[in-house]
Write an enzyme that holds these catalytic residues in place. Structure first.
Site, short mmCIF file in Angstrom:
data_model
loop_
_atom_site.label_atom_id
_atom_site.label_comp_id
_atom_site.label_asym_id
_atom_site.label_seq_id
_atom_site.Cartn_x
_atom_site.Cartn_y
_atom_site.Cartn_z
N ASP A 27 13.22 3.75 0.26
CA ASP A 27 13.52 3.44 -1.14
C ASP A 27 15.02 3.26 -1.33
O ASP A 27 15.45 2.86 -2.41
CB ASP A 27 13.04 4.58 -2.05
CG ASP A 27 11.59 4.41 -2.44
OD1 ASP A 27 11.01 3.36 -2.12
OD2 ASP A 27 11.03 5.35 -3.04
N TRP A 78 0.87 -1.19 0.00
CA TRP A 78 0.00 0.00 0.00
C TRP A 78 0.90 1.23 0.00
O TRP A 78 1.44 1.60 1.03
CB TRP A 78 -0.89 -0.02 1.25
CG TRP A 78 -1.87 1.10 1.33
CD1 TRP A 78 -1.59 2.43 1.51
CD2 TRP A 78 -3.29 1.02 1.25
NE1 TRP A 78 -2.73 3.17 1.54
CE2 TRP A 78 -3.80 2.33 1.38
CE3 TRP A 78 -4.18 -0.03 1.08
CZ2 TRP A 78 -5.16 2.61 1.35
CZ3 TRP A 78 -5.54 0.24 1.06
CH2 TRP A 78 -6.02 1.55 1.19
N ASP A 79 1.02 1.85 -1.16
CA ASP A 79 1.96 2.96 -1.31
C ASP A 79 1.24 4.30 -1.20
O ASP A 79 0.01 4.38 -1.37
CB ASP A 79 2.67 2.83 -2.67
CG ASP A 79 4.07 3.43 -2.66
OD1 ASP A 79 4.38 4.21 -1.74
OD2 ASP A 79 4.84 3.12 -3.58
N CYS A 119 3.91 1.62 2.63
CA CYS A 119 5.01 2.24 1.90
C CYS A 119 4.60 3.68 1.66
O CYS A 119 3.42 3.98 1.49
CB CYS A 119 5.22 1.51 0.57
SG CYS A 119 6.53 2.22 -0.44
#
Ligand code: GLA
Length: 724
Positions: free
Chosen positions: A542, A471-472, A520
């Site tokens: 990242d 889930w970004d 995320c």
């Protein structure tokens, strides 16, 4: 066992390790007396002498200077000149609030916080103070909980307008902790994209110091956490108080050093650009804040937080459970893939023993880059002609689970969704909307948007049979306005957004209990205790460079346990830093979290593919120890060339030790690292070398670790107690 003692106006919360003490002042102001190691009892008159009327004689109520009195939930404007926890504007325009105690209750159990994540209350004692401002009718419920099993206290505040007129709340913090002296350092975590949660430490001085976010998320830049450490406190020794907010939106974490050599810590929703209209009869719930006390240094505080989250916050069905070793496609192929390419990657991963294949961004709409399609969650038939269903089946046929990426809170201006619902994004009518990464944010305060997101995610999970969802959320707020809120409620949007998001997370995690959700946000941009109530792990950064990850994971571990940190081995040269580090060091560092790969396994050399097979097997064997052991940080990358930590099993029978040296030097000296957390009376075999040493020797003299002669050299040792 946690208990609450009440005697002569003194209220004492305590468990085996800590005490938290307050008392009622004449006139009803609740005073704070103590937070620290467990006490038998505390006599208020001793400490309250410090709160006597100031030499300048001012701002006193019943011989007590409000400007000196340590308080539980102070407000500004009636004599206390420090920053307060609460401000509310009455219809006459005045903002002062004068809260007096009207009730003390011990509810049988810790109440849940309506609409907000919070620690679960099993195994704790709960207390509620009821405060009231007679002038406006504003009441505040201060809820406290002390746990049986953690050196921690949870606090939250609920505001209820019992008056006839509406009020405008402009500040409603979760926590005020008034400490009687200012001899502390403030520790915070801050950074940037790909450099999250670096440790910063500075002395508390008179005035204000702290961190805050008003980006609409806890953010990449700062974390909703602070610690107060005695200046002589270090990793292993000394007094440290940690405070964390169970919230994912705008916040402040701040300490004020006062003129009277005291310190006031404040934590809660950021009051900048915040206002909440509280109608007569309405209530406002501020998020939960937790305090952890340690007399075993910063490491002790971290272990307190880790235990608290594991036992009381993280989704229960995932705590103590194995996490699948995954391979994520992002750095392996970015947007450039089709079904066969993904299946080839998955097949190579399966051969190495990987358990879960995750398809990242680029599978929906017409998304060949980041300029389009967020919101159009239909599969891109050019890339995946057989749909999600066929891809999922082909991946499962390889013996892998299938996982998928979504960014559900976002909308691309270049999307069918935007063309159909231009008012669904956060925006200010008449102003040009500023995009970030070519996208806008959906207005999660709206019920129709929440329903759309639940539907889109549910359909994707069902169509693909995915058992994992990343889930970004890749941008913060700008042009902050909602099409549905009336003018007087526009400043409620950031908090209403969080309430909407939490409601959606609750609905989805209830509906798909077996799906592993990983959070995320451009990496670790919303890595906080609020999100961890719903998702058991979060993509830590990242930045997958092994040396950068040493710093990021080390900082993150101040508050969060290894199980919550998504950490992957990626290809070299590293895509974020250009650095080339040895495969075994990338692996050793990624072992510090929920483990996986972020590369195209088809492009690996035979040697690396072989190494990968051994790594996956090792990751599986050591999973419990790595993810759920007690963490002791040994060498800090913020202080020198070495990073080291050890994770020790609860019975001290096993441990896993990691050491990384950033830069090599000629004519080197092998590092000597003192271990921690072992049983000094037992002997331990280092499995990789076969050597056996006493726990006392390893902890007091140290372990000498020869390293390869290269940058980013490492050792990863497993230790097993040998019973003789
Ligand atoms: C963010 C995430 C990455 C990746 C990309 C996809 O940057 O942090 O891991 O998922 O989005 O666009």
């Amino acid at each position: 066992m946690a208990e609450i003692l009440r005697e002569n106006g003194v209220i004492h919360l305590r468990n085996d390790a800590i005490s938290y003490v307050m008392c009622e002042m004449p006139g009803g102001v609740p005073a704070h007396l103590y937070f620290g190691p467990r006490l038998e009892r505390l006599d208020p008159k001793n400490l309250l002498r410090r709160a006597g009327v100031a030499a300048d004689g001012s701002y006193s109520v019943q011989e007590c200077s409000l400007d000196r009195l340590p308080q539980e939930y102070p407000s500004f404007g009636l004599g206390d000149m420090r920053e307060g926890a609460l401000t509310a504007q009455a219809p006459d325009g005045n903002c002062a609030v004068d809260l007096r105690l009207v009730g003390v209750e011990t509810p049988g159990e810790k109440p849940a916080l309506e609409g907000l994540p919070a620690t679960r209350g099993e195994g704790c004692a709960a207390l509620r103070l009821r405060l009231r401002d007679e002038h406006t009718g504003l009441e505040v419920e201060l809820n406290y909980a002390i746990y049986d099993d953690c050196p921690a206290v949870a606090r939250s505040a609920k505001l209820i307008n019992t008056g006839a007129a509406a009020l405008t709340v402009t500040r409603a913090l979760s926590l005020c902790l008034d400490l009687p002296d200012d001899g502390w350092d403030l520790i915070t975590l801050s950074g940037s994209w790909a450099r999250e949660r670096a440790i910063h430490r500075r002395p508390v001085t008179q005035g204000h110091q702290g961190v805050s976010s008003r980006r609409g998320a806890s953010s990449l830049q700062v974390s909703p956490f602070m610690a107060l450490a005695r200046p002589d406190a270090n990793e292993a020794r000394g007094e440290v108080i940690g405070a964390a907010l169970v919230y994912s939106g705008n916040f402040i974490a701040e300490v004020e050093g006062t003129q009277y050599e005291a310190a006031r810590a404040l934590l809660g929703i950021n009051d900048r650009d915040f206002a909440w209209r509280l109608e007569s009869g309405a209530a406002f719930q501020a998020p939960e804040a937790v305090l952890v006390y340690s007399d075993r240094g910063i490491g002790g505080m971290s272990r307190g937080f880790h235990r608290l989250w594991e036992n009381h916050l993280l989704p229960r069905r995932w705590v103590g459970k194995a996490r699948p070793v995954l391979l994520n496609s992002w750095e392996g192929c970015y947007f450039d893939f089709d079904e066969d390419k993904l299946v080839a990657m998955a097949a190579a991963a399966a051969k190495a023993g990987v358990e879960l294949f995750v398809m990242d961004d680029g599978w929906f709409g017409h998304r060949d880059d980041d300029t389009t399609s967020l919101g159009d969650w239909g599969v891109d038939a050019r890339k995946l002609p057989g749909g999600l269903g066929r891809l999922g089946e082909r991946v499962r046929a390889l013996g892998l689970q299938f996982g998928i990426w979504m960014e559900p809170e976002m909308i691309s201006p270049e999307s069918d969704l935007f063309r159909a619902h231009p008012d669904w994004c956060i925006h200010i009518p008449g102003r040009e909307s500023i995009t970030a990464r070519h996208q806008l944010t959906l207005d999660m305060s709206r019920q129709d948007v929440q329903d759309f997101v639940v539907e889109a995610v549910s359909t994707t999970l069902k169509d693909s049979g995915a058992t994992y969802l990343k889930w970004d959320m890749n941008r913060n707020f700008s042009n902050i306005g909602s099409a549905l809120l009336p003018p007087e409620r526009q400043q409620e949007l950031p908090h209403r957004y969080m309430l909407g998001l939490y409601s959606v997370m609750q609905r989805l995690t209830d509906a798909f209990p077996d799906v592993l959700f990983e959070g995320c946000s451009s990496g670790g941009g919303r890595f906080d205790a609020g999100m961890l109530y719903y998702v058991p792990q979060f993509w830590c950064s990242d930045d997958t460079d092994a040396l950068m990850r040493c710093r990021i994971q080390y900082g993150t571990s101040l508050v969060f346990p290894a199980s919550t940190m998504g950490s992957h081995v990626s290809a070299v040269p590293n895509h974020q830093t250009g650095r080339v580090t040895p495969m075994e060091t990338r692996f050793a560092v990624a072992m510090g979290g929920s483990f996986g790969y972020e590369l195209d396994p088809c492009k690996l050399s035979d040697a690396d593919r072989e190494a990968m097979r051994a790594q996956v097997a090792f990751a599986g064997r050591t999973q419990d120890l790595r993810l759920y052991g007690s963490l002791y940080r040994l060498c800090s990358p913020y202080e020198g060339n070495l990073t080291a930590w050890i994770s020790v099993a609860p019975d001290k029978g096993e441990a896993i030790f990691t050491l990384v040296r950033a830069m090599s030097q000629p004519n080197p000296v092998a590092p000597l690292v003192r271990l921690d957390g072992l049983d000094p009376a037992r002997r331990y075999r280092i499995v990789e070398t076969g050597e056996v040493y006493g726990g006392d020797e390893l902890m007091r003299s140290g372990l000498c670790c020869p390293l390869g002669q290269c940058d980013a050299a490492s050792v990863l040792y497993t230790l097993k107690a040998v019973d003789e």
